[in-house]
Motif scaffolding. Structure first.
Motif, PDB file in Angstrom:
ATOM      1  N   GLN A 100       0.837  -1.207   0.000  1.00 26.48           N
ATOM      2  CA  GLN A 100       0.000   0.000   0.000  1.00 26.48           C
ATOM      3  C   GLN A 100       0.869   1.253   0.000  1.00 26.48           C
ATOM      4  OE1 GLN A 100      -2.413  -0.730   3.453  1.00 26.48           O
ATOM      5  NE2 GLN A 100      -3.747  -2.187   2.370  1.00 26.48           N
ATOM      6  N   LEU A 101       1.899   1.262   0.827  1.00 22.76           N
ATOM      7  CA  LEU A 101       2.807   2.413   0.875  1.00 22.76           C
ATOM      8  C   LEU A 101       3.556   2.549  -0.446  1.00 22.76           C
ATOM      9  CD1 LEU A 101       4.061   4.766   2.360  1.00 22.76           C
ATOM     10  CD2 LEU A 101       5.682   3.155   3.433  1.00 22.76           C
ATOM     11  N   ARG A 102       3.999   1.424  -1.007  1.00 21.92           N
ATOM     12  CA  ARG A 102       4.688   1.448  -2.303  1.00 21.92           C
ATOM     13  C   ARG A 102       3.771   2.062  -3.367  1.00 21.92           C
ATOM     14  NH1 ARG A 102       5.785  -3.590  -2.762  1.00 21.92           N
ATOM     15  NH2 ARG A 102       7.923  -3.480  -1.979  1.00 21.92           N
ATOM     16  N   ALA A 103       2.499   1.703  -3.362  1.00 23.97           N
ATOM     17  CA  ALA A 103       1.556   2.248  -4.338  1.00 23.97           C
ATOM     18  C   ALA A 103       1.419   3.755  -4.173  1.00 23.97           C
ATOM     19  CB  ALA A 103       0.194   1.567  -4.196  1.00 23.97           C
ATOM     20  N   ARG A 104       1.364   4.219  -2.945  1.00 23.97           N
ATOM     21  CA  ARG A 104       1.231   5.663  -2.698  1.00 23.97           C
ATOM     22  C   ARG A 104       2.474   6.416  -3.158  1.00 23.97           C
ATOM     23  NH1 ARG A 104      -1.046   6.645   3.179  1.00 23.97           N
ATOM     24  NH2 ARG A 104      -1.287   8.725   2.327  1.00 23.97           N
ATOM     25  N   ILE A 105       3.643   5.867  -2.867  1.00 24.66           N
ATOM     26  CA  ILE A 105       4.900   6.518  -3.285  1.00 24.66           C
ATOM     27  C   ILE A 105       5.003   6.515  -4.800  1.00 24.66           C
ATOM     28  CG2 ILE A 105       7.420   6.320  -3.273  1.00 24.66           C
ATOM     29  CD1 ILE A 105       7.117   5.125  -0.396  1.00 24.66           C
ATOM     30  N   LEU A 106       4.771   5.369  -5.422  1.00 23.88           N
ATOM     31  CA  LEU A 106       4.870   5.265  -6.875  1.00 23.88           C
ATOM     32  C   LEU A 106       3.847   6.174  -7.556  1.00 23.88           C
ATOM     33  CD1 LEU A 106       6.239   3.964  -9.315  1.00 23.88           C
ATOM     34  CD2 LEU A 106       4.621   2.065  -9.117  1.00 23.88           C
ATOM     35  N   SER A 107       2.646   6.223  -7.033  1.00 23.88           N
ATOM     36  CA  SER A 107       1.612   7.099  -7.603  1.00 23.88           C
ATOM     37  C   SER A 107       2.025   8.561  -7.521  1.00 23.88           C
ATOM     38  CB  SER A 107       0.273   6.882  -6.892  1.00 23.88           C
ATOM     39  OG  SER A 107      -0.207   5.586  -7.145  1.00 23.88           O
ATOM     40  N   ALA A 108       2.591   8.964  -6.393  1.00 24.65           N
ATOM     41  CA  ALA A 108       3.038  10.356  -6.235  1.00 24.65           C
ATOM     42  C   ALA A 108       4.150  10.681  -7.224  1.00 24.65           C
ATOM     43  CB  ALA A 108       3.511  10.590  -4.800  1.00 24.65           C
ATOM     44  N   ILE A 109       5.072   9.758  -7.413  1.00 26.40           N
ATOM     45  CA  ILE A 109       6.162   9.970  -8.381  1.00 26.40           C
ATOM     46  C   ILE A 109       5.592  10.093  -9.784  1.00 26.40           C
ATOM     47  CG2 ILE A 109       8.156   8.866  -9.483  1.00 26.40           C
ATOM     48  CD1 ILE A 109       8.800   7.659  -6.671  1.00 26.40           C
ATOM     49  N   LEU A 110       4.678   9.187 -10.146  1.00 27.24           N
ATOM     50  CA  LEU A 110       4.104   9.213 -11.496  1.00 27.24           C
ATOM     51  C   LEU A 110       3.293  10.476 -11.748  1.00 27.24           C
ATOM     52  CD1 LEU A 110       3.089   5.474 -11.940  1.00 27.24           C
ATOM     53  CD2 LEU A 110       5.048   6.661 -12.921  1.00 27.24           C
ATOM     54  N   MET A 111       2.565  10.939 -10.740  1.00 29.50           N
ATOM     55  CA  MET A 111       1.805  12.183 -10.881  1.00 29.50           C
ATOM     56  C   MET A 111       2.757  13.358 -11.124  1.00 29.50           C
ATOM     57  SD  MET A 111      -1.460  11.571 -10.670  1.00 29.50           S
ATOM     58  CE  MET A 111      -2.233  13.079 -10.172  1.00 29.50           C
ATOM     59  N   THR A 112       3.869  13.371 -10.406  1.00 29.86           N
ATOM     60  CA  THR A 112       4.854  14.425 -10.595  1.00 29.86           C
ATOM     61  C   THR A 112       5.426  14.381 -12.003  1.00 29.86           C
ATOM     62  OG1 THR A 112       5.420  14.345  -8.241  1.00 29.86           O
ATOM     63  CG2 THR A 112       7.029  15.382  -9.714  1.00 29.86           C
ATOM     64  N   ILE A 113       5.763  13.196 -12.475  1.00 32.34           N
ATOM     65  CA  ILE A 113       6.289  13.046 -13.848  1.00 32.34           C
ATOM     66  C   ILE A 113       5.248  13.503 -14.867  1.00 32.34           C
ATOM     67  CG2 ILE A 113       6.992  11.351 -15.588  1.00 32.34           C
ATOM     68  CD1 ILE A 113       8.275   9.754 -13.224  1.00 32.34           C
ATOM     69  N   MET A 114       4.005  13.124 -14.653  1.00 33.70           N
ATOM     70  CA  MET A 114       2.949  13.484 -15.610  1.00 33.70           C
ATOM     71  C   MET A 114       2.790  15.003 -15.680  1.00 33.70           C
ATOM     72  SD  MET A 114      -0.926  12.003 -15.983  1.00 33.70           S
ATOM     73  CE  MET A 114      -1.547  12.621 -14.435  1.00 33.70           C
ATOM     74  N   TYR A 115       2.755  15.653 -14.535  1.00 33.75           N
ATOM     75  CA  TYR A 115       2.577  17.104 -14.531  1.00 33.75           C
ATOM     76  C   TYR A 115       3.817  17.826 -15.048  1.00 33.75           C
ATOM     77  CZ  TYR A 115      -1.812  16.358 -12.139  1.00 33.75           C
ATOM     78  OH  TYR A 115      -3.075  15.956 -11.836  1.00 33.75           O
ATOM     79  N   GLU A 116       4.977  17.263 -14.801  1.00 34.46           N
ATOM     80  CA  GLU A 116       6.230  17.848 -15.302  1.00 34.46           C
ATOM     81  C   GLU A 116       6.277  17.772 -16.829  1.00 34.46           C
ATOM     82  OE1 GLU A 116       9.660  19.937 -15.066  1.00 34.46           O
ATOM     83  OE2 GLU A 116       8.357  19.448 -13.386  1.00 34.46           O
ATOM     84  N   ASN A 117       5.796  16.665 -17.388  1.00 32.85           N
ATOM     85  CA  ASN A 117       5.773  16.498 -18.845  1.00 32.85           C
ATOM     86  C   ASN A 117       4.801  17.446 -19.512  1.00 32.85           C
ATOM     87  OD1 ASN A 117       7.756  14.541 -19.106  1.00 32.85           O
ATOM     88  ND2 ASN A 117       6.335  12.845 -18.878  1.00 32.85           N
ATOM     89  N   GLU A 118       3.750  17.855 -18.787  1.00 35.25           N
ATOM     90  CA  GLU A 118       2.753  18.748 -19.369  1.00 35.25           C
ATOM     91  C   GLU A 118       3.257  20.190 -19.432  1.00 35.25           C
ATOM     92  OE1 GLU A 118      -0.864  18.259 -17.188  1.00 35.25           O
ATOM     93  OE2 GLU A 118      -1.278  16.316 -18.095  1.00 35.25           O
ATOM     94  N   SER A 119       4.221  20.555 -18.561  1.00 33.81           N
ATOM     95  CA  SER A 119       4.677  21.948 -18.565  1.00 33.81           C
ATOM     96  C   SER A 119       5.748  22.224 -19.573  1.00 33.81           C
ATOM     97  CB  SER A 119       5.198  22.389 -17.210  1.00 33.81           C
ATOM     98  OG  SER A 119       5.486  21.412 -16.322  1.00 33.81           O
TER      99      SER A 119
END
Length: 156
Positions: free
Chosen positions: A137-156
């Motif tokens: 569960q913690l791994r999913a939360r960490i990985l999700s946060a990283i992926l969200m950051t990558i996704m938003y970084e790619n959009e800018s």
């Protein structure tokens, strides 16, 4: 020397790419004969190297005219790929599934090998040294946060 699983995986990937459709149909026994191995070795390769986390969809039909169909699934954009991965992760994700996801992100050129190593280090079971299912569960939360950051970084 490479092990037989890596050789079979590379062969199947080359055939998928050379076909141009991102799809192949194989007979397990024919591939086993080609590589002089047991058919269960082909099952192992397909079940571990051609997963949805790595960007493949596998269908099989048993019987005399049976086949295994492997389809390479490509996202229309990096953001769409990350969205699909986030849906797949859900509330928990295993270390093996995480590794497959990271390999796919490298393959799809969403992240660099350096970024992949950092992600894998951050979510390793020895770093998140807590009991299951809390670790996944913690791994999913960490990985999700990283992926969200990558996704938003790619959009800018």
């Amino acid at each position: 020397m490479k092990n037989i699983s890596n050789i079979i995986e590379n062969y199947l990937k080359e055939v998928i790419e050379s076909e141009g459709r991102g799809l192949i149909e194989i007979k397990r026994s024919e591939i086993a004969d080609r590589f002089q191995c047991v058919p269960s070795q082909i099952n192992y390769v397909i079940n571990t190297r051609f997963t949805i986390e790595r960007g493949y969809h596998v269908e099989s039909k048993r019987g005399g005219g049976g086949y295994i169909r492997i389809l390479r699934v490509r996202a229309s954009s990096k953001a769409h790929l990350i969205e699909e991965i986030l849906k797949h992760i859900g509330d928990e994700v295993s270390q093996i599934a995480t590794e497959d996801i990271v390999f796919r992100l490298i393959d799809e050129q969403v992240i660099s090998k350096r970024e992949a190593k950092m992600i894998l280090a951050a979510v390793d079971r020895q770093v998140i040294a807590i009991e299951l299912p809390y670790r996944d569960q913690l791994r999913a939360r960490i990985l999700s946060a990283i992926l969200m950051t990558i996704m938003y970084e790619n959009e800018s």
